[in-house]
Design a protein around this motif. Structure first.
Motif, PDB file in Angstrom:
ATOM      1  N   ARG A 199       3.327 -54.387  18.570  1.00 39.16           N
ATOM      2  CA  ARG A 199       5.059 -53.345  17.827  1.00 39.16           C
ATOM      3  C   ARG A 199       5.619 -53.020  18.917  1.00 39.16           C
ATOM      4  O   ARG A 199       5.104 -53.372  19.582  1.00 39.16           O
ATOM      5  N   SER A 200       7.154 -53.162  18.088  1.00 39.45           N
ATOM      6  CA  SER A 200       8.237 -52.921  18.845  1.00 39.45           C
ATOM      7  C   SER A 200       9.163 -52.113  17.814  1.00 39.45           C
ATOM      8  O   SER A 200       9.413 -51.560  16.632  1.00 39.45           O
ATOM      9  N   LEU A 201      10.170 -51.481  18.254  1.00 35.27           N
ATOM     10  CA  LEU A 201      11.404 -50.506  18.091  1.00 35.27           C
ATOM     11  C   LEU A 201      12.748 -51.025  18.727  1.00 35.27           C
ATOM     12  O   LEU A 201      12.592 -51.624  20.186  1.00 35.27           O
ATOM     13  N   VAL A 202      13.523 -51.230  17.759  1.00 41.06           N
ATOM     14  CA  VAL A 202      15.260 -51.061  18.286  1.00 41.06           C
ATOM     15  C   VAL A 202      16.320 -49.439  17.275  1.00 41.06           C
ATOM     16  O   VAL A 202      15.810 -49.299  16.352  1.00 41.06           O
ATOM     17  N   ARG A 203      16.546 -49.007  18.418  1.00 39.53           N
ATOM     18  CA  ARG A 203      17.440 -47.735  18.723  1.00 39.53           C
ATOM     19  C   ARG A 203      18.721 -47.960  18.815  1.00 39.53           C
ATOM     20  O   ARG A 203      18.933 -48.143  20.123  1.00 39.53           O
ATOM     21  N   ALA A 204      19.323 -47.594  17.906  1.00 42.61           N
ATOM     22  CA  ALA A 204      20.927 -47.361  18.939  1.00 42.61           C
ATOM     23  C   ALA A 204      21.715 -45.997  18.094  1.00 42.61           C
ATOM     24  O   ALA A 204      21.128 -45.866  17.039  1.00 42.61           O
ATOM     25  N   THR A 205      22.034 -45.506  19.110  1.00 38.87           N
ATOM     26  CA  THR A 205      23.210 -43.895  18.532  1.00 38.87           C
ATOM     27  C   THR A 205      24.035 -43.658  18.861  1.00 38.87           C
ATOM     28  O   THR A 205      24.946 -44.188  20.202  1.00 38.87           O
ATOM     29  N   LEU A 206      24.737 -43.557  18.132  1.00 37.89           N
ATOM     30  CA  LEU A 206      26.679 -43.321  18.372  1.00 37.89           C
ATOM     31  C   LEU A 206      26.622 -41.921  17.945  1.00 37.89           C
ATOM     32  O   LEU A 206      27.130 -40.775  17.266  1.00 37.89           O
ATOM     33  N   THR A 207      27.217 -40.810  18.879  1.00 40.90           N
ATOM     34  CA  THR A 207      27.529 -39.579  18.830  1.00 40.90           C
ATOM     35  C   THR A 207      29.423 -39.057  19.510  1.00 40.90           C
ATOM     36  O   THR A 207      29.548 -39.544  20.847  1.00 40.90           O
ATOM     37  N   MET A 208      29.557 -38.770  18.782  1.00 39.71           N
ATOM     38  CA  MET A 208      31.494 -38.292  18.602  1.00 39.71           C
ATOM     39  C   MET A 208      31.293 -36.720  18.960  1.00 39.71           C
ATOM     40  O   MET A 208      30.595 -36.583  17.865  1.00 39.71           O
ATOM     41  N   PRO A 209      31.768 -36.310  19.782  1.00 44.44           N
ATOM     42  CA  PRO A 209      32.438 -34.668  19.264  1.00 44.44           C
ATOM     43  C   PRO A 209      33.197 -34.700  18.322  1.00 44.44           C
ATOM     44  O   PRO A 209      34.522 -35.755  18.325  1.00 44.44           O
ATOM     45  N   VAL A 210      33.204 -33.640  17.276  1.00 45.76           N
ATOM     46  CA  VAL A 210      34.404 -33.343  16.627  1.00 45.76           C
ATOM     47  C   VAL A 210      34.883 -32.428  16.964  1.00 45.76           C
ATOM     48  O   VAL A 210      36.661 -32.320  16.389  1.00 45.76           O
ATOM     49  N   SER A 211      34.834 -31.192  17.644  1.00 52.22           N
ATOM     50  CA  SER A 211      34.532 -30.021  18.300  1.00 52.22           C
ATOM     51  C   SER A 211      34.932 -29.973  20.087  1.00 52.22           C
ATOM     52  O   SER A 211      34.105 -30.580  19.421  1.00 52.22           O
ATOM     53  N   GLN A 212      35.014 -28.832  20.375  1.00 49.02           N
ATOM     54  CA  GLN A 212      34.747 -28.753  21.051  1.00 49.02           C
ATOM     55  C   GLN A 212      33.218 -28.121  21.519  1.00 49.02           C
ATOM     56  O   GLN A 212      32.383 -27.865  22.397  1.00 49.02           O
ATOM     57  N   GLN A 213      32.311 -27.378  20.063  1.00 45.30           N
ATOM     58  CA  GLN A 213      31.217 -27.062  20.079  1.00 45.30           C
ATOM     59  C   GLN A 213      30.904 -28.108  19.001  1.00 45.30           C
ATOM     60  O   GLN A 213      29.183 -27.123  18.860  1.00 45.30           O
ATOM     61  N   VAL A 214      31.210 -29.067  18.619  1.00 48.16           N
ATOM     62  CA  VAL A 214      30.157 -29.815  17.280  1.00 48.16           C
ATOM     63  C   VAL A 214      30.555 -31.029  17.620  1.00 48.16           C
ATOM     64  O   VAL A 214      31.259 -31.591  18.164  1.00 48.16           O
ATOM     65  N   ASP A 215      28.693 -32.138  17.257  1.00 50.47           N
ATOM     66  CA  ASP A 215      29.339 -32.965  17.623  1.00 50.47           C
ATOM     67  C   ASP A 215      28.493 -34.217  16.585  1.00 50.47           C
ATOM     68  O   ASP A 215      27.774 -33.310  15.460  1.00 50.47           O
ATOM     69  N   PHE A 216      28.706 -34.997  15.995  1.00 50.86           N
ATOM     70  CA  PHE A 216      28.790 -35.510  15.003  1.00 50.86           C
ATOM     71  C   PHE A 216      27.510 -36.860  15.501  1.00 50.86           C
ATOM     72  O   PHE A 216      28.582 -38.026  16.717  1.00 50.86           O
ATOM     73  N   LYS A 217      26.578 -37.219  15.129  1.00 45.18           N
ATOM     74  CA  LYS A 217      25.644 -38.078  15.676  1.00 45.18           C
ATOM     75  C   LYS A 217      25.036 -39.359  14.409  1.00 45.18           C
ATOM     76  O   LYS A 217      24.868 -39.032  13.701  1.00 45.18           O
TER      77      LYS A 217
END
Length: 247
Positions: A199-217
């Motif tokens: 079994r194998s898994l590859v995962r990539a994640t990018l998190t970008m802030p939209v405002s001081q309290q909101v993040d887009f992932k």
């Protein structure tokens, strides 16, 4: 305590063959406890009635020598009154740092996803871990260990239960940009008794802030299983977008 409400924008569900818990691991140096709750809701009415929801809890505590973290989640979905998704996941891990860059790990895990033919999966294991930081912007973690699992899967002939031991190899990389955070994880888990069962898994994640309290992932992942459950594909690809609001 820090709370987050995660609104699901686009997600393609997948079975829990390998679950990436590295992103739930706390990598900061501050001691004490931190907790985070995530909840997602999706409702539709009219020609079709759809209800979906998710709830998850991430807890972590650390001191000079020992670190503990856990991750538990519950997801469900119904369509026109019929349940179409119902899965549960829980993971707990204890880490002991015995050198500057080396640690010992022990963990327990439980999964249930009957709509993916998984009645239950109990897992217990441990291993060693190498961890290295690049200034304050990045880190790399590499692990090697073993775990024993008991799996009950449903097929055309009913429910079959089997046990096996797997090698657990993983590499996790993180890097912080000026306004974004990137991380990727690779797992490879061959069976000790059958080298063709991998079994194998590859995962990539990018998190970008939209405002001081909101993040887009944004998240992308691919899974491979050379011996998947009956009726399942040997590979699965998933793309996910999330909006996280902290309050």
């Amino acid at each position: 305590m820090r709370y987050a409400l995660a609104a699901l924008i686009l997600a393609i569900p997948t079975a829990h063959a390998i679950t990436d818990i590295e992103e739930k691991r706390r990598n900061g140096e501050s001691q004490g406890w931190q907790n985070k709750i995530e909840a997602g809701f999706d409702m539709e009415s009219g020609n079709n009635e759809k209800r979906a929801g998710s709830l998850a809890l991430n807890s972590s505590g650390q001191g000079q020598e020992y670190r503990f973290f856990s991750w538990a989640s519950r997801d469900y979905e119904s369509f026109n009154g019929d349940r179409t998704d119902d899965n549960t996941f829980a993971h707990a891990r204890m880490v002991r740092n015995f050198r500057e860059r080396w640690a010992q790990e022990a963990f327990l895990q439980y999964e249930r996803d009957p709509f993916a033919s998984l009645q239950h999966r109990y897992l217990a294991g441990g291993g060693v871990r190498f961890q290295h930081k690049f200034n304050d912007k990045g880190l790399i973690n590499q692990g090697l260990g073993l775990f024993h699992e008991q799996v009950a899967e449903t097929g055309t002939d009913g429910t079959a239960t089997h046990e096996l031991t797997r090698v657990n190899l993983y590499t996790h990389f993180e890097w912080a940009f000026s306004h974004s955070h990137f991380q990727t994880t690779v797992y490879v888990q061959p069976s000790v008794d059958d080298v063709d069962d991998v079994r194998s898994l590859v995962r990539a994640t990018l998190t970008m802030p939209v405002s001081q309290q909101v993040d887009f992932k944004w998240q992308w992942q691919s899974r491979w299983d050379t011996m998947p459950p009956e009726g399942s594909e040997y590979h699965n690809h998933q793309t996910q977008l999330k909006l996280s609001v902290r309050f």
